[in-house]
Write an enzyme that holds these catalytic residues in place. Structure first.
Site, short mmCIF file in Angstrom:
data_model
loop_
_atom_site.label_atom_id
_atom_site.label_comp_id
_atom_site.label_asym_id
_atom_site.label_seq_id
_atom_site.Cartn_x
_atom_site.Cartn_y
_atom_site.Cartn_z
N HIS A 111 0.80 -1.22 0.00
CA HIS A 111 0.00 0.00 0.00
C HIS A 111 0.84 1.27 0.00
O HIS A 111 0.36 2.33 -0.38
CB HIS A 111 -1.04 -0.05 1.12
CG HIS A 111 -2.23 -0.82 0.71
ND1 HIS A 111 -3.34 -0.25 0.16
CD2 HIS A 111 -2.42 -2.16 0.64
CE1 HIS A 111 -4.19 -1.18 -0.19
NE2 HIS A 111 -3.66 -2.35 0.11
N GLU A 155 -11.66 -10.72 -7.77
CA GLU A 155 -10.24 -10.78 -7.44
C GLU A 155 -9.81 -12.17 -6.99
O GLU A 155 -8.72 -12.35 -6.47
CB GLU A 155 -9.85 -9.70 -6.42
CG GLU A 155 -10.78 -9.54 -5.25
CD GLU A 155 -10.46 -8.33 -4.38
OE1 GLU A 155 -9.46 -7.65 -4.58
OE2 GLU A 155 -11.27 -8.08 -3.47
N ASP A 160 -5.06 -8.47 -6.34
CA ASP A 160 -5.32 -9.74 -5.67
C ASP A 160 -5.53 -10.86 -6.69
O ASP A 160 -5.13 -11.99 -6.44
CB ASP A 160 -6.53 -9.62 -4.74
CG ASP A 160 -6.12 -9.05 -3.40
OD1 ASP A 160 -5.06 -9.47 -2.89
OD2 ASP A 160 -6.83 -8.18 -2.87
N CYS A 211 -10.16 -2.12 -11.41
CA CYS A 211 -9.70 -1.11 -10.45
C CYS A 211 -8.34 -1.45 -9.85
O CYS A 211 -7.80 -0.70 -9.06
CB CYS A 211 -10.72 -0.88 -9.35
SG CYS A 211 -10.94 -2.31 -8.30
#
Ligand code: PEP
Ligand code: MG
Length: 537
Positions: free
Chosen positions: A188, A427, A451, A498
């Protein structure tokens, strides 16, 4: 001059002052002092300085996360004034003739332990606040002039690694790049760097003594150049200026449609982590928000955000976007995003463990609180809700039942809500394989390629050692995307991407050809993609 090399995870040039982000608590040593009055005066000044810092942090947080998020800094100012706390420190300095920082550290321990033992949950939480204000005082007392927490200079953040909750607390207005020793290209921190459009390097082993020095971050080569020569600095200043020019050129694309030469329109949305990203969303002219990672609201707090706190934020995003689509993803914690107050047990294999929708379907009240806040906010804009980590139709049916209950409760209480599109993230390979059935249950799909790559290739996205083979371009991943788009359309759902791969310019043409309806990317990636799509035949 010294050059360190790591791996770039986001391009760009940054020039600034290094600040090493320290996680560990400072060691505080007891020492005997000669002049008690002088030590008391030092203490008084430290309290004043701490309050100044907190006032500035409050103002910054107010702009970035709103009133409810900023309130903690007001509470901390009041705690600094607490008479018992102050007297304890002063008494220790006077009676034991010890240094102020040691008196603060001992008082902090005593008070924190006392709070921690209380029955009341609210009071228990104050233990962390006492530690926080005390650490602030200790930093001021031990490095009186060097903290410069609020100094207004462009800053290069260096750290071993940064957790999402640490990155959300950073002063984004002055941080111009991130460099970490560990972390992976898909962590992240890397995503945050892309969102902020600042260069980031991982896997770079630096020496501690470079703290405070002037440096260049070359996000193209993955280099950190400390104390560059005047000549090199001038060269990089030129490069940075060229980068700015390139960005300005792209800004010409603002206000233009995202359509191919054959007239097909692709919705180009932005990924955000909170209100502070909205400025960048506007600046880069996103047509909507395709992924609001709502877990950041939970990460930046030390308690479960209340329905009201969440509602205020969702409403504010919906209102700011003024009728444009805002897709909010429900809580996606677990795996790389841990929150201590959730009290989750340590797991052998957290990426495949108790996370995201799995937690929400077990802790239904927590889920309903978020859904209520989302539905209430839907009366103020064009909200869509999507659910992460789906693996079965059964889960989607369960979710829809809970959504219906929430809507019925709101109706019963006379609370208005709007039309909300419901979608799921694709995902997991399981979701891809049953995507035609899933599509019949929802309005849209959003493919989470971060993912999806992890689970398709069986590669932990957090494991830096495997970055070389974590390949989102793997034919298996691309086939999964193709299959999802086809099945989504067959089942009547529109399909977006996304994950980070959505911003990969080398694949934009492929995605358009696959029939992808929407791409949701970091705000800074929007205009380059618009250009690519407008050039597509
Ligand atoms: C993804 O997995 O691609 C995604 C968008 O979600 P996150 O990166 O937050 O897991
Ligand atoms: Mg994900």
């Amino acid at each position: 001059m010294k050059t360190y090399v790591g791996k770039s995870v986001y391009h760009g040039i940054a020039i600034g002052q290094i600040q090493i982000f320290k996680k560990e608590k400072k060691s505080v040593y007891r020492s005997r002092i000669e002049d008690v009055q002088q030590e008391l005066a030092k203490m008084e000044n430290a309290v004043k300085e701490a309050k100044e810092q907190l006032k500035k942090l409050y103002e910054k947080a107010l702009l970035e996360v709103g009133e409810s998020g900023a309130a903690i800094f007001e509470v901390h100012q009041m705690m600094l004034d607490d008479q018992d706390y102050q007297e304890s420190i002063q008494n220790m300095i006077q009676t034991q003739q010890i240094n102020a920082e040691y008196a603060v550290a001992v008082t902090a321990d005593n008070f924190a332990n006392m709070f921690a033992m209380m029955d009341d949950a609210y009071m228990k939480e104050r233990a962390a606040d006492v530690r926080d204000i005390s650490e602030r005082l200790i930093s001021i007392l031990t490095e009186a002039q060097s903290e410069e927490v609020t100094a207004d200079v462009p800053t290069i953040i260096l750290a071993d690694d940064l957790s999402p909750s640490e990155t959300v607390q950073m002063d984004k207005s002055r941080v111009n790049s991130f460099v970490t020793r560990y972390g992976s290209a898909n962590s992240h921190t890397a995503i945050l760097a892309r969102t902020m459009n600042v260069p980031a390097i991982i896997g770079l082993d630096y020496d501690e003594e470079i703290d405070g020095k002037k440096a260049i971050v070359d996000g193209f080569k993955g280099e950190l150049i400390v104390e560059p020569t005047d000549e090199l600095l001038a060269e990089y200043e030129d490069k940075a200026a060229q980068e700015v020019e390139k960005k300005l050129l792209l800004l010409e694309l603002k206000g233009k449609e995202t359509v191919t030469l054959s007239g097909r329109e692709i919705r180009l949305y932005a990924n955000i982590g909170g209100i502070s990203d909205l400025q960048s969303v506007m600046l880069n002219d996103a047509a909507g928000i395709g992924l609001f990672r709502s877990e950041f609201l939970y990460l930046e707090k030390d308690h479960y955000p209340t329905e009201e706190e969440q509602f205020q934020i969702y409403r504010s995003v919906a209102e700011t976007m003024a009728g444009k689509k805002v897709i909010i993803r429900t809580l996606d914690i677990g795996a790389d995003k841990q929150i201590s107050y959730f009290g989750l047990e340590k797991e052998e294999n957290p990426a495949m463990g108790y996370r995201a929708i799995r937690i929400c379907l077990k802790r239904v009240e927590l889920f309903k609180t978020q859904l209520r806040a989302l539905y209430r906010a839907s009366a103020y804009g064009n909200i869509g809700i999507m659910f992460p980590m789906i693996i079965s139709v059964k889960e989607v049916k369960q979710i829809k039942e809970i959504v219906e209950e929430v809507k019925a409760e709101l109706k019963e209480n006379g609370i208005l809500y709007g039309e909300v599109e419901l979608g799921i993230m694709i995902e997991t390979p399981a979701a891809v394989m049953i995507s035609e059935d899933l599509a019949k249950e929802v309005d849209f799909f959003s493919i989470g390629t971060n993912d999806l790559t992890q689970y398709t290739l069986a590669i932990d996205r957090q494991n830096a050692k495997l970055d070389d083979i974590y390949d989102s371009h793997h034919p298996a991943v691309l086939k999964m995307i193709q299959m999802t788009v086809e099945n989504g359309h067959k089942g009547g759902a529109w399909v977006g991407i996304c994950g980070e791969l959505g911003a990969d310019l080398t694949l934009t043409d492929t995605f358009v050809e696959m029939g992808v309806d929407e791409l949701s990317v970091s705000p800074a990636c929007i205009l380059p993609i618009r250009k690519k799509i407008r050039d597509h035949r």
